[in-house]
Structure formats: C-alpha cells, structure tokens
Motif scaffolding. Sequence first.
Motif, PDB file in Angstrom:
ATOM      1  N   VAL A 233     107.027  -5.530 -20.418  1.00 20.79           N
ATOM      2  CA  VAL A 233     107.650  -6.418 -19.384  1.00 20.79           C
ATOM      3  C   VAL A 233     107.518  -6.397 -17.947  1.00 20.79           C
ATOM      4  O   VAL A 233     107.102  -7.278 -17.185  1.00 20.79           O
ATOM      5  N   ARG A 234     107.388  -4.959 -17.732  1.00 23.65           N
ATOM      6  CA  ARG A 234     107.048  -4.484 -16.120  1.00 23.65           C
ATOM      7  C   ARG A 234     105.758  -5.033 -15.743  1.00 23.65           C
ATOM      8  O   ARG A 234     105.339  -5.686 -14.947  1.00 23.65           O
ATOM      9  N   GLU A 235     104.806  -4.679 -16.689  1.00 23.93           N
ATOM     10  CA  GLU A 235     103.316  -5.309 -16.275  1.00 23.93           C
ATOM     11  C   GLU A 235     103.134  -6.773 -16.397  1.00 23.93           C
ATOM     12  O   GLU A 235     102.508  -6.915 -15.393  1.00 23.93           O
ATOM     13  N   THR A 252     112.768 -15.063  -7.228  1.00 27.71           N
ATOM     14  CA  THR A 252     113.593 -14.561  -8.102  1.00 27.71           C
ATOM     15  C   THR A 252     113.010 -13.653  -9.178  1.00 27.71           C
ATOM     16  O   THR A 252     111.949 -13.788  -9.359  1.00 27.71           O
ATOM     17  N   LEU A 253     113.679 -12.524  -9.869  1.00 27.72           N
ATOM     18  CA  LEU A 253     113.120 -11.858 -10.625  1.00 27.72           C
ATOM     19  C   LEU A 253     114.481 -11.637 -11.842  1.00 27.72           C
ATOM     20  O   LEU A 253     115.369 -11.041 -11.545  1.00 27.72           O
ATOM     21  N   THR A 254     114.420 -12.457 -12.890  1.00 28.80           N
ATOM     22  CA  THR A 254     115.524 -12.355 -13.777  1.00 28.80           C
ATOM     23  C   THR A 254     115.130 -11.945 -15.112  1.00 28.80           C
ATOM     24  O   THR A 254     114.264 -12.466 -15.643  1.00 28.80           O
ATOM     25  N   LEU A 255     115.714 -10.710 -15.540  1.00 27.70           N
ATOM     26  CA  LEU A 255     115.341  -9.916 -16.424  1.00 27.70           C
ATOM     27  C   LEU A 255     116.812  -9.478 -16.964  1.00 27.70           C
ATOM     28  O   LEU A 255     117.714  -9.253 -16.541  1.00 27.70           O
ATOM     29  N   PRO A 256     116.588  -9.538 -18.541  1.00 30.81           N
ATOM     30  CA  PRO A 256     117.895  -9.165 -19.430  1.00 30.81           C
ATOM     31  C   PRO A 256     118.332  -7.710 -18.946  1.00 30.81           C
ATOM     32  O   PRO A 256     117.389  -6.776 -18.598  1.00 30.81           O
ATOM     33  N   LEU A 410     121.782 -19.672  -5.859  1.00 32.56           N
ATOM     34  CA  LEU A 410     122.165 -19.636  -4.384  1.00 32.56           C
ATOM     35  C   LEU A 410     120.712 -19.686  -3.737  1.00 32.56           C
ATOM     36  O   LEU A 410     120.680 -19.944  -2.677  1.00 32.56           O
ATOM     37  N   ALA A 411     119.771 -19.692  -4.520  1.00 35.04           N
ATOM     38  CA  ALA A 411     118.444 -19.833  -3.924  1.00 35.04           C
ATOM     39  C   ALA A 411     117.527 -20.422  -5.079  1.00 35.04           C
ATOM     40  O   ALA A 411     117.664 -20.056  -6.077  1.00 35.04           O
ATOM     41  N   HIS A 412     116.353 -21.226  -4.497  1.00 34.09           N
ATOM     42  CA  HIS A 412     115.560 -21.807  -5.369  1.00 34.09           C
ATOM     43  C   HIS A 412     114.173 -21.418  -5.039  1.00 34.09           C
ATOM     44  O   HIS A 412     113.523 -21.834  -3.922  1.00 34.09           O
ATOM     45  N   GLY A 413     113.487 -20.356  -5.674  1.00 39.76           N
ATOM     46  CA  GLY A 413     112.353 -19.891  -5.315  1.00 39.76           C
ATOM     47  C   GLY A 413     111.211 -19.692  -6.681  1.00 39.76           C
ATOM     48  O   GLY A 413     111.924 -19.759  -7.538  1.00 39.76           O
ATOM     49  N   PRO A 414     110.277 -19.281  -6.468  1.00 39.64           N
ATOM     50  CA  PRO A 414     109.271 -18.993  -7.551  1.00 39.64           C
ATOM     51  C   PRO A 414     109.760 -17.766  -8.342  1.00 39.64           C
ATOM     52  O   PRO A 414     110.278 -16.667  -7.828  1.00 39.64           O
ATOM     53  N   GLU A 415     109.812 -18.200  -9.831  1.00 46.60           N
ATOM     54  CA  GLU A 415     110.469 -16.783 -10.574  1.00 46.60           C
ATOM     55  C   GLU A 415     109.145 -15.919 -10.901  1.00 46.60           C
ATOM     56  O   GLU A 415     107.924 -16.434 -10.972  1.00 46.60           O
ATOM     57  N   LEU A 416     109.407 -14.472 -10.844  1.00 41.31           N
ATOM     58  CA  LEU A 416     108.506 -13.338 -11.102  1.00 41.31           C
ATOM     59  C   LEU A 416     108.554 -13.120 -12.333  1.00 41.31           C
ATOM     60  O   LEU A 416     107.604 -12.277 -12.605  1.00 41.31           O
ATOM     61  N   ALA A 417     109.508 -13.072 -12.878  1.00 42.74           N
ATOM     62  CA  ALA A 417     109.533 -12.569 -14.499  1.00 42.74           C
ATOM     63  C   ALA A 417     108.693 -13.557 -15.514  1.00 42.74           C
ATOM     64  O   ALA A 417     108.556 -14.549 -15.313  1.00 42.74           O
ATOM     65  N   PRO A 418     107.947 -12.815 -16.584  1.00 40.30           N
ATOM     66  CA  PRO A 418     107.622 -13.750 -17.432  1.00 40.30           C
ATOM     67  C   PRO A 418     107.992 -14.826 -17.910  1.00 40.30           C
ATOM     68  O   PRO A 418     109.412 -14.493 -17.957  1.00 40.30           O
ATOM     69  N   GLU A 419     107.955 -15.566 -18.651  1.00 37.12           N
ATOM     70  CA  GLU A 419     108.568 -16.945 -19.065  1.00 37.12           C
ATOM     71  C   GLU A 419     109.402 -16.464 -20.540  1.00 37.12           C
ATOM     72  O   GLU A 419     108.788 -15.789 -21.247  1.00 37.12           O
ATOM     73  N   GLN A 420     110.525 -16.782 -20.359  1.00 35.19           N
ATOM     74  CA  GLN A 420     111.493 -16.657 -21.734  1.00 35.19           C
ATOM     75  C   GLN A 420     111.428 -15.149 -22.123  1.00 35.19           C
ATOM     76  O   GLN A 420     111.220 -14.886 -23.460  1.00 35.19           O
ATOM     77  N   VAL A 421     111.642 -14.250 -21.110  1.00 35.90           N
ATOM     78  CA  VAL A 421     111.869 -12.868 -21.587  1.00 35.90           C
ATOM     79  C   VAL A 421     113.254 -12.679 -22.284  1.00 35.90           C
ATOM     80  O   VAL A 421     114.369 -13.129 -21.659  1.00 35.90           O
ATOM     81  N   LYS A 422     113.309 -12.071 -23.420  1.00 39.96           N
ATOM     82  CA  LYS A 422     114.485 -11.982 -23.888  1.00 39.96           C
ATOM     83  C   LYS A 422     114.474 -10.350 -24.557  1.00 39.96           C
ATOM     84  O   LYS A 422     113.305 -10.167 -24.979  1.00 39.96           O
ATOM     85  N   PHE A 423     115.710  -9.742 -24.885  1.00 36.82           N
ATOM     86  CA  PHE A 423     115.563  -8.295 -25.410  1.00 36.82           C
ATOM     87  C   PHE A 423     115.003  -8.654 -26.913  1.00 36.82           C
ATOM     88  O   PHE A 423     115.353  -9.684 -27.675  1.00 36.82           O
ATOM     89  N   PRO A 424     114.239  -7.821 -27.406  1.00 38.62           N
ATOM     90  CA  PRO A 424     113.649  -7.765 -28.737  1.00 38.62           C
ATOM     91  C   PRO A 424     114.646  -7.741 -29.896  1.00 38.62           C
ATOM     92  O   PRO A 424     114.226  -8.325 -30.849  1.00 38.62           O
ATOM     93  N   LYS A 425     116.033  -7.663 -29.659  1.00 39.32           N
ATOM     94  CA  LYS A 425     116.899  -7.665 -30.682  1.00 39.32           C
ATOM     95  C   LYS A 425     118.136  -8.042 -30.191  1.00 39.32           C
ATOM     96  O   LYS A 425     118.573  -7.870 -28.866  1.00 39.32           O
ATOM     97  N   VAL A 426     119.269  -8.763 -30.823  1.00 38.10           N
ATOM     98  CA  VAL A 426     120.240  -8.992 -30.419  1.00 38.10           C
ATOM     99  C   VAL A 426     121.325  -7.669 -30.431  1.00 38.10           C
ATOM    100  O   VAL A 426     121.462  -7.336 -31.719  1.00 38.10           O
ATOM    101  N   ARG A 427     121.768  -7.101 -29.606  1.00 36.11           N
ATOM    102  CA  ARG A 427     122.464  -5.910 -29.456  1.00 36.11           C
ATOM    103  C   ARG A 427     123.805  -6.107 -29.486  1.00 36.11           C
ATOM    104  O   ARG A 427     124.475  -5.166 -29.852  1.00 36.11           O
TER     105      ARG A 427
END
Length: 637
Positions: A233-235, A252-256, A410-427
């Motif tokens: 994810v980081r890479e 924005t950087l939106t990560l779980p 609160l802001a509308h800017g380019p997203e830096l996270a990869p698309e549709q990142v989600k945790f590999p399992k439901v925790r």
Amino acid sequence: MNNGSNGKVESHPGKPLEQHLLATRDLAAQIAATFALPLTQSEMEAILLHDAGKAHPTFQKRLATGHGKFGHAEPSAALVLNETRDLLCAEAVRRHHSHLQDVAEFVKFWGEWEYEEGHQVIKKLKWWPGALQVAAALGRESEAWLDFFPDETGWEDLLTQVVDTYGLGDRPDLSEDWLRLRLLCSLLVTADRYDAAVGGALEYHRPDTDDTRLKDYIAGLSKGFLSDWREHVREEAVARARRVLDRPGVYTLTLPTGAGKTLAGLQIAMEAAARLDASGIIYVLPFVSLVEQNAGIAEKLLQNVREDHYLAYTASEGEEMSPQERFIEFFRYWQEPVVVTTMAKLWEVLYSPKVNDAMSFHRLSRAVVILDEPQAIPARCWEGFGKTLDLLSSRLGTTFILMTATQPELAHGPELAPEQVKFPKVRHELHWIKQPMSVEEAAAFLETQGVLEKDSLIVMNTRQSALAMWWQMKRRGLQPYFLSRWVTPEDRARTMQELKEKERREVRCLVATQVVEAGIDLDFDLVLRDLGPLDSIIQVAGRCNRNARPGKGQVFITKLVDERRHSLASYVYDGTLLNQTELLLNDHADFDEEACPAIVRAYYRNVRAAIEESTLWANITRGKWGEYVPLFEEMAR
C-alpha cells in the motif's frame, strides 16, 4: 529643529532605538526572502517605523526607572499611516503588541482619532543623531519627527483618501487583505521580538529529505502477511503521489486504519518537499498524545524535528538555554525545518487575533503540511477551513495532505491513495444497542460479553464517566488502565508501553476518553464506545482486532446516560452530529468493517446538509478579524 536631546534613545534597556528599528526591518526582509514572500516598500517602511513612538520622553523614562506608562504603538502607527498611505500597514504597527481588530473597529478608530492630541505626542518625540539613520533609510533629510506628519488639513485629506475609502465596504471579499495583514503581522512581530530578545539573523534550513534514514527504518520493520500488505500500500501510494503531487495544492490520503498511513504520509511529504523545494514540513495531529507518539517516528526519518505542543517545553531548564532557545520556547516559534504540532496550535496560527499567536504564520509559505485525522475539526468549520487551505495553497504555495481513514468533506483535491484500498480481511463487527444504559448497566453488559476474559477497550465521553467505568471494572476483579487528559504525558507513555508489552500475553482492560480515538497502535478483542459522532466511533473501532487475528472483534455502541437519563454524549458533542449518527445507526444496527466507508460517506453528506456553518470564513471575507472561532468548545475529556 531638535526637540529632544543629542543623547541616546533606546528601544529596550541597552539597545539603541535606531539599531532596533533598522535591525527589525532587515530581519523581516530576510525572513520574507527565505519564505519567498514579497514585502512592498510601504511594508518595509512600516516595519522600520514600528517603534518610533518609543522616542517619547515618557517611554524613555519608563525604560530608565521602570515607572510610568506610555503607549508607543499608536503614534508609531500614525507616522506609518502618513508615510505609507496604507491602512493595513498602520494597523499592523498599531496592534503589534496586542491583537487584531475588525475592519469596522479600526476604520472607526482612525476616523475619530484626535489630531491635536496626536500631533502633540509626535511633537514631543525626541530627535537624536540615531534618528538621522532612520530618516536616511526612508530617503528623507529631516530634523524632527513632525517632518513625517502632516498638518491638520493634510491629515483630513489623508483620512478621506485612505481611511474613509477603505471603510465604504464596496468589496465583498476581504480575504486577500486578511492574508496580507496576517503575513505582515507575522513578519513584524517575529522580527521585533527576536531582535529584542536575541538579535542578529534567524537561521533557517530546508528539510533534510535524504532517504537513507527512511530506508533504514523500513528495513527494520517486522515481516509478515500484514507487513507485506502495508508495504505494498505504501509503495502504491508513494508512486501515485510522485505522479499526482507535482505542485502546491490540497491533497487527500485516505487509507483504512492499520494500513500504515503515518509512514506513507511522511514519505510522501518528504518526497514532495524535495520536488517542490519546500521551506519545511509541518505535521499536524489532533491530540497531544499523538504528537508525542508520531514525533518519535518523524525523528527516525528526518533531522531537526521540533515537537510543539503546550507540554513540550516544561522540562527545559531555562538557566541552561541560549537566548534563541528561550525565544523559540517562549513564543513556540516554528524555526526548525520539521515541526510536529497539534491542530489546536495550527488553529491559533491561522485564526487567533493575538499577534503573538500569528508569529509562525509565514512559516506556512511553501511548506508541506500533513493534516493527520482532519475529521477532528468540528463539522461546522469544515467549509471555512477548506477555503482557508485553498487560499494558502494558491497564494503562499502551501501543500496540504489530509490523511485519515474517514475523510471529511472539507476539501476537494486529488487522492494520493491507490484506488479502492481496503484491509485484506474484515476485522470487526459493529453493533448498535438502541436501549440507553447507565455506566453500571453498561459494565454489567460488558461482563456478559466476556470483558473479564478478553482484551477490552472502553471509550467514554467524559472523564467523570470514564472514572466511574474504571471503578466498575475494578469491582469486577480487573486491573484496568485509565487514560484521559487528566493523565500526565509521562504516565500516559508508561501506560501505553505497558499495554503494548502485555498485548496477547495478559488480559488487558483500558478505560479511556476520546484521546485514544485515532493513531493509537493498540489492539483489543472487545470494544465499547459511548455514543459520539460516527467518524469518532469508526476511529475507535479501528483499535478492535487491529492486527487481523482469526475471527472478528466485537464493537458495541451504546448511549450512556446519567442518573437523570440524560445522554452523556450531549454534554460533549453537537446535537446535530449525534442526531445524524443515531439516524444512521438505527438504519444500520449491525454492520462490519467493510460497510464502514459507505456509511461514513453518507454520514458526512447528511452532516453537511444539516449543520449550521460557523462564521470562520465569513469573518475573514467580511473583515471581522478580531473575532475568534475556537477550534473546540471546552470539553470534559
């Protein structure tokens, strides 16, 4: 004409006034050049004259004896107004020892200013050999300060041309003037205070973005399934940022939760700082506890890191500090290339009318600013804060990175996270208990859910209710830990360390207030959260089965009530936020981690539609610069 003496005139004990005036101007110019900020000729003249009123005999007597009182800023500002024909320059000088006022207030002040009284004050200002240096710097050959001041007819013409015209209010948006005045105050006040306390030039350095320390840190991380996923994810996020983040702006950087956003965000900030030749990196966190934790990570990746919050300076021994160190700590000035601070401090730098609070405002110019967990900003301020970020990025070249698992609108800017990142399992799973409970009833409920055998986290809304729950857990035979703002930083760090060391080895129970909502790297099997805003609930849920052990952790949300059956949450949170949360929870009483992003997005949309926007941005655009919208109301956390 000589209306004083040929002796010395001082600005501070032992410091000639002409030396202070010239040095303050030169230092302000140096700081402005360092941060690529233009200083107009009028602004330079205003800074040069900012303490000219100290030449008055009453002020000189006060310096010599310690007795008497004389307000030097007002006559200095009158000289500035005449010399520059610039009302904002005059206001920066008039208020450089106090706080900014609304435009209507300072227009009225100058419109009603007593000319004859002011003329007599300026007439008494001493003219001494050193004053010739000041006059020469202004390109004037003068013999008295009255040479810089008009007759009464000239003053009336000045008011008509400058003050009255400004007060007509024919411009609907004064945000550019707000920005200019705040920058000028920031430069003037910093230079003035620094020259008085230390003297000489202020030394600044660019952030050291060499990636050797980063590579060493990454190499030392543990290996495993989750670590490999976080690394991927980081890479991906860093690679995307290299493509997208090519100019100042709001991103924005939106990560779980648990995805390693701290490391990813810092690496993105480091690389952006190098690409954009940034003046500094400012890492902003919602709570002091997170500053203490994340400053340690920043120090492993970067050099010359300043940890800045209201508790950060209490351990210093003043006798062993240099004058520069005392200056930085007293004013909490952001001199270092990397600063880790709180949202409360950034809020003061941006919005507080107190000019000392605005000293670091110029440090935002061309900086990379990480805003970690920006959802902690009250929803009523989202729009105004977002517009402030847009203004600073467009005018000062500031780069903002908003980093969270629950990205507010609160802001509308380019997203830096990869698309549709989600945790590999439901925790974990979340369950809304619709029936209100007392603290004692909630403790009994937790006992039925296995709190005596499972690692548990209980998050309350007030310190009093947290203490009551702590006692309930104690009565049931547990040895619960306690965290809130009542706990000292040393005890908090010790508690966190013990909780981490005992993870998966002993049964742990932590009772806390909202200080554990975000960024705390702790893992629990069972979580109970008193009702709060939905994003806060989701953040707490991120501590449940954080490391994805087999099975699903259980998160329970309940409305705790006092003896009068009043909701404890209502003492802390805005009623609109609680109502919108309850509406959604009533529709989604049981859901799991995978459903959280969609529910949070719906919550934010509903809140934006229902909340009454604060006057944060209106104050800026309408010239109400003396009013202050606090970040948070006083809360019993």
